[in-house]
Design a protein around this motif. Sequence first.
Motif, PDB file in Angstrom:
ATOM      1  N   ARG A 122      -8.599   1.193   3.611  1.00 52.53           N
ATOM      2  CA  ARG A 122      -7.175   0.865   3.575  1.00 52.53           C
ATOM      3  C   ARG A 122      -6.767   0.135   4.861  1.00 52.53           C
ATOM      4  NH1 ARG A 122      -2.982   3.320   0.666  1.00 52.53           N
ATOM      5  NH2 ARG A 122      -0.940   3.361   1.677  1.00 52.53           N
ATOM      6  N   GLU A 172      -8.306   3.998   0.385  1.00 50.87           N
ATOM      7  CA  GLU A 172      -8.175   5.178   1.238  1.00 50.87           C
ATOM      8  C   GLU A 172      -8.753   4.912   2.624  1.00 50.87           C
ATOM      9  OE1 GLU A 172      -6.745   7.892   0.328  1.00 50.87           O
ATOM     10  OE2 GLU A 172      -6.774   7.944  -1.870  1.00 50.87           O
ATOM     11  N   GLY A 173      -8.257   5.649   3.602  1.00 53.24           N
ATOM     12  CA  GLY A 173      -8.864   5.729   4.925  1.00 53.24           C
ATOM     13  C   GLY A 173      -9.213   4.410   5.570  1.00 53.24           C
ATOM     14  N   GLN A 198       0.813  -1.212   0.000  1.00 56.40           N
ATOM     15  CA  GLN A 198       0.000   0.000   0.000  1.00 56.40           C
ATOM     16  C   GLN A 198       0.856   1.276   0.000  1.00 56.40           C
ATOM     17  OE1 GLN A 198      -2.642  -0.454   3.392  1.00 56.40           O
ATOM     18  NE2 GLN A 198      -4.023  -1.781   2.244  1.00 56.40           N
ATOM     19  N   ARG A 213       2.391   4.131  -1.578  1.00 55.37           N
ATOM     20  CA  ARG A 213       2.169   4.829  -2.841  1.00 55.37           C
ATOM     21  C   ARG A 213       3.442   5.436  -3.406  1.00 55.37           C
ATOM     22  NH1 ARG A 213      -3.646   7.513  -1.248  1.00 55.37           N
ATOM     23  NH2 ARG A 213      -4.787   5.546  -1.287  1.00 55.37           N
TER      24      ARG A 213
END
Length: 674
Positions: free
Chosen positions: A145, A141-142, A98, A100
């Motif tokens: 994740r 996201e958020g 994860q 990025r």
Amino acid sequence: MSNPLQDLPLLPSFDRLDPEHVPAAIDAHLEACRARLQTGLYEPGWDTTLSPLDEAHDRLSRAFSPVSHLNSVLSGPWRAPYEAALAKITDYWTELGQNRELYEVYRLLADSPEFSQWPQARRKSIELGLRDFRLGGVALEGEERAQFAANSRRLSELSSTFANNVLDATNAWSYRTEDEAELSGLPDTALAAARAAAESRGESGWMITLDGPSYLAAMTHADNRELRQMVHQAFVSRASDQGTDAGRFDNTPVMTEILALRARQAQLLGFENYADLSLASKMAENSSTVLEFLHNLARRARPAAEREFAQLQAFASTELGLDQLQPWDIAWAAEKLKRDRYAVSQEELRPYFPFPRVLSGLFAVVARLFGVTVEADPSVAVWHPDVQFFWLKRDGDKLAGFYLDPFAREKKRGGAWMDTVTTRRQGSDGLQLPVAYLVCNFSPPAGGKPALLTHYEVTTLFHEFGHGLHHMLTKVDVSPVSGINGVAWDAVELPSQFLENWCWEPEAIEMISGHYDTGEPLPEVLLEKMLAAKNFQSAMFTVRQLEFALFDFRLHSLEQSPSAEEIQALLDEVRREVAVVPVSPLNRFQNSFSHIFAGGYAAGYYSYKWAEVLSADAFSLFEENGIFDQETGGHFLQTILEQGGSRDALELFTEFRGRGPEIDALLRHSGIES
């Protein structure tokens, strides 16, 4: 005192390893990985980011590999440190998947003008890396994740728990008798093993266990029907809410939670179900392709399987006095029918397949096919007296190495497998050679005789060595696509199933057989009977594999996680569709289906049949040119074994065969009409 999991010689120091070494070593390697990552992100590039990070990952893998392996072959004191380390490593890989910033490095390299000029292996590793980032939740996201990361860790824990429950349930059950008459029908080899099993536990008499060789001997040869029923029901109810240990090692809640989490992971990544997620990294295009393939095979095989079972039932009724075959009668009656029809049995063949002779013959076969030699190295430290280490060489130069752990024992995981010690890669210290573990569970030597293998066990040894060759003969130096790394899962069985074919060729059988006492070759009359019986009940075996594959794939195609009752209902439905043999009411096969709940075959068990099409078709070229034709062997070596995962599996197969795969060879080899 130094920590052998931090010093990391090429070969693990098994004579020095201790469970206490694990926590500090794994923590140190994880810290080093994270530090390498942060340093590499300052100056994005292959040589500045990915290569140094890969080196750190290699050291982590080499430290964890012996820990994971010892947990499988010795269990006991290695279980707790293994599970603690696995949790930390799972967290790290989830975190990395994860990341990025690292993902952007991969994208930057893939979009660079120079990318198309890079070596094939580097380009493929970037392509697969980008795919794995997507499948690792890099776009989440958020809360989603965080949930994906938490689910990944929990799935890792549950997988280990599932495997432990199966192992513990297998070890927990035994049946001891002082009356040899109860074991009527068991061959001398099985009786000697039963005597040794009792002695190993400080008992007298004979002991039947659920370890593979003991269980199979009882089911195939024991004339005592009550004994067969007891052993069978203990085996098929392992790790469930049924049987003598009902609820003690029950995998039911483990299984349902695994399926729920897998379904949720797939949804988080935008897939309809886990099967679709699984196929994102396989050869098969989509779920329809897989199901059509399996149903097509079932349509062809089931009529033949029904005929085979009808013949077995008729024989049992007229010759064995069994009006209704029960699940615990199938293997026993089949062995009787096979002897009646072909006048041959696995037990008659055993004396001609002593393990040392089979092993040297296997090495001779591989030498003729691929121009490599195998040499034992007794100076290498191992974890058990049964284990041997070998070097694989060409023209005197070392290419790779492997450990061979061939025999069943208590606290050793059942089955047979190949795993990785080290991967071939070009590092800062030069070229690292690949090393493998090859593990089987054959009956050990007993009664003063060497281990005598059934022909089925001979094919198992060839199968695992085929996996080993795929790992060891690679010429790829980029570790993400070196050896078996990066190979589509539904193609990974190609080399293993391919090598099994030589176990049925008279010219090769002459090399792997010889009476343990006299050395005389397998008599022509026995050879002819063995070959005549090759496809005995092959359709019944095929539909059994299709039952497993369809159950697995349909189970993982469900959008909502099923309850235990729904899992059983689905298995029952699949059995009505393809199975031909009766099933015990106590049967909870799913509770010990480690391939899909504790291994890498979730929504991928179909791979065995899928790859069997490839392997049979590949071998058909040897049938055309000669089974030891050097040019064909060299072509297979160069196009399949040496390429690893650096190119797509279908592309490599097509290059070897000169066309795409065809199913005809598989049907012919299985004795099923096209």
